[in-house]
Design an enzyme around this catalytic site. Sequence first.
Site, PDB file in Angstrom:
ATOM      1  N   GLY A   1       0.674  -1.228   0.276  1.00  0.00           N
ATOM      2  CA  GLY A   1      -0.217  -0.228  -0.084  1.00  0.00           C
ATOM      3  C   GLY A   1       0.810   1.009   0.019  1.00  0.00           C
ATOM      4  O   GLY A   1      -0.219   2.556  -0.080  1.00  0.00           O
ATOM      5  N   GLU A   2       2.134   1.564   0.290  1.00  0.00           N
ATOM      6  CA  GLU A   2       2.691   2.547   0.786  1.00  0.00           C
ATOM      7  C   GLU A   2       3.742   2.982  -0.387  1.00  0.00           C
ATOM      8  O   GLU A   2       4.124   3.813  -0.522  1.00  0.00           O
ATOM      9  CB  GLU A   2       3.242   2.727   2.516  1.00  0.00           C
ATOM     10  CG  GLU A   2       2.134   2.923   3.538  1.00  0.00           C
ATOM     11  CD  GLU A   2       1.964   2.523   4.841  1.00  0.00           C
ATOM     12  OE1 GLU A   2       2.479   0.997   4.641  1.00  0.00           O
ATOM     13  OE2 GLU A   2       2.553   3.333   5.363  1.00  0.00           O
TER      14      GLU A   2
END
Length: 883
Positions: free
Chosen positions: A844-845
Amino acid sequence: MANVSLTVNGIKQKVNASPDLVLLDLLREQLGLTGTKQSCDRKGQCGACTVIVDGKAVRSCLKKVADLDGAEVITVEGLGTPDNPHLIQEAFVLAGAIQCGFCTPGMIMATKALLDQNPNPDNAAIKKALARNLCRCTGYVKIIDAVKLAGKFLRGETTPEKIKATIDKKKMIGQNHPRPSAYIKACGVAKFGGDYKLDNPLEIAAVHSTEFHAIIKSIDSSAAKKMPGVVGVMTAEDIKGTNRVRVIFPDQPVLCEDKVRAYGDPVAIVAADTAAHARAAAAAVKVTYEKLPVMKTPAEAMAPGAVQIHPHAPNLVYEQPQIKGDAEKALKEAAFVVEHDFSTQMNHQAALEPEACICYFEGDTLVVVGRSIMIHAHAGIIKEAVGAEKIRYIEPFSGGQFGIKASISSEGIAAAAAMHWKRPIRYIPTLEESFLITSKRHPFDIQGKLTADAKGNITSYFNEFIMNKGAYFLLGFIMPGRALHMLNGSYNIPNVKAKVKLVYTNNGSGGAARGAGPPQVMFALESMVDMLAEKLKMDPLEFRKKNLLKVGQGQTRSTGSPIEQTSMPELMDDFKPHYERAKKDAAAFNKQGGNIKRGVGIACMSFGIAEAGDRADNSIEINPDDTITIYAAIADPGEGNDSMLTQLVAQVLGVPLERLRLYTRDTEKTVAAGPSAGSRQTYMGGGAMVNGAEQMAKAMKEAGGKTYAALKKAGKPTRFEGVKTAAGKEGFDVNGQSPSFESQVHNIQMAEVEVNTETGAVKVLKMTTAVDAGPIIHPQNLEGQLEGGMDQGIGYALREEFVLGKTKDWNTFKFPTINDSCEVEFITRETPRLHGTLGSTGIGEMTMVSTAPAVTNAIYNACGARVYHLPATPDKVKATLKK
Ligand code: FES
Ligand code: FES
């Protein structure tokens, strides 16, 4: 008042409209059509409220109902239902264009208006039509895809059935099964926090500090109490609990008692019959302050004689060195040295949905419907703060996250009001108010130095970084800890001398924000890697590859912990042809001359997943009707955790997705699975789910059937508890050495930019990312995370900045629009992780982390302007060019 007759979704409505009633309020508050959303403060900036009026896309917050006599209005609910969706709604689902879904109704209505006029729009026409519709999750790439797919559906060139037929229903993993919530979001019936209706609620507004640092001398609410609709005003002394939002330190009051420490601190709460009455009365509460010296920066807060902001700790609240090897010796022996100061700005996560929360009672249990990504932990904190005996936390759908929902904002205020007035409470802060009560991305000041030997091996890294903590500790040690854990990025750096200082100031409080620590330090490291490569006269990719951290060979991260596996060399090989192509393209373009210069920049990241000692728990149960319920306190504010859980369980059990039920947003019947943050839920929460499902699969095998009856007959349990733990125990020693993240996700990323050397304006033309996150569970969800991360990274690199007290809306924040979006390309590898969830890890990051340095390296490559202080605004680029 005007008598207005209009048609809404084919139904005639007669309305007695006050002159200031806007269509948005008629739809949401009077007709219960809550599919139409509100993000900005009715300034026409977000497009979430878009509906169609007489065939045209209209922002309903700006449209007076009094002007709509005879009008025909269509909202997202008027297009289709989850069982019978409109083709445009189908297209948004099947293109993977829906993440949190808060922007989706407005996007779909703007798309409908466009396609009604222009059945086959090109990219430019799509961008023009959606230019006023903001999305924080998708990077707009899949939204453009969805509009094109909708056009194909409407022109009869393909059908949803044909698209669905491309999904192999027998394969659960690696397939784009529509997300469990996608249709209800596309049709506007998914309930977000502001969509809940309560019986006879009080609406509240908070009184916020207008000072950055001051003693509260008095609070005079006498005038406010007499205003229309007002039920009462409460202050800190009305709170029966600890009045402390205690995540780590109990330093943040729900309502300030004696002192305010930042602009916007909540001081009092006003309750009234309507939100407008509550807000008007809140503005009439008079707070008298005695001003104290204001320290907005760490330098001011650490200056000799600076006033201490909190009684329990000095302004320099936390320090942690990180020492590995002998960096000073390596510096003396180094053949090449680069060093510079860097800084990054305070930023806002910019989730599109304002910080809505409602509270009510079930018997003597306080129910909080809030926006948490860690409902069990937050329930405990709120309970203690407001003095509730029993508490239940329910998470509605929430409009974006990106770290902001790891901290409590509106929930403490709403819960305190519910406890005081013993009434249902509805608290929907304005966007401007939401900016005041939420955590921010910490600004960093970094002093960096990187050395290499004559052969081009990185030998040492120095990094002293100071984090502006803001007024409250919140998640305190976690962000600096993450920055230190990942300090070396993807590289083998044998000698490290680093130190972090965390400093209280009278500024916005830093909390989690996509990447959470590493984006700031990686901006400095990846800039210096390029600077060092240039000194060595080596190609930046070649230099990076030479210095990659390897498995074994005595090599370790900056924490002294080794890695178990890596696929970075292979990723770089996959990436190289794309890089060579981009360099050639830029060189050919630049040969033409002129003010516009093109450049290519790269950056790497090996992002840690699952810190040492992490743990997640959840459960799985087969029901008498043979459906299977997943009980997991795992928030899905857009990344796709619901898909991940259902696909994993279906894969392990060998059952169709239709048999699965999700129970994931309620502290009742679930146990803590940890936050949906740190890219950890696929690895940790998903891992625990696989563990539970594997136990159920074993029981089913032994029972000889996959039914409830078969398990019962064989005397097997019907419910199984899943757990996953990450090895080791985290905790820095005096030298910042520690076991570190169990898994990593790898990428190398490239920005291709154009710089206008006259104005300093930068345009990102294309982002390319080569990624290995293990076996891909849902390709569209993976791509959505990569695209969204890069879009946020570009905003962070070039324009976004949050200035407390000055940033009041999406325009002053400089929210990236569809016109700022760029072309993207992915290169993926799927190396199974040793302890991964069916081999997978989180994603996700990571692309957010590598984007800013890739962009600034590309700016330098284009025109020789190296930007050391984010964001790289046109003024800064121009000033650097002049130098
Ligand atoms: S609420 Fe209407 S444009 Fe933002
Ligand atoms: S999907 Fe667009 S804001 Fe979340």
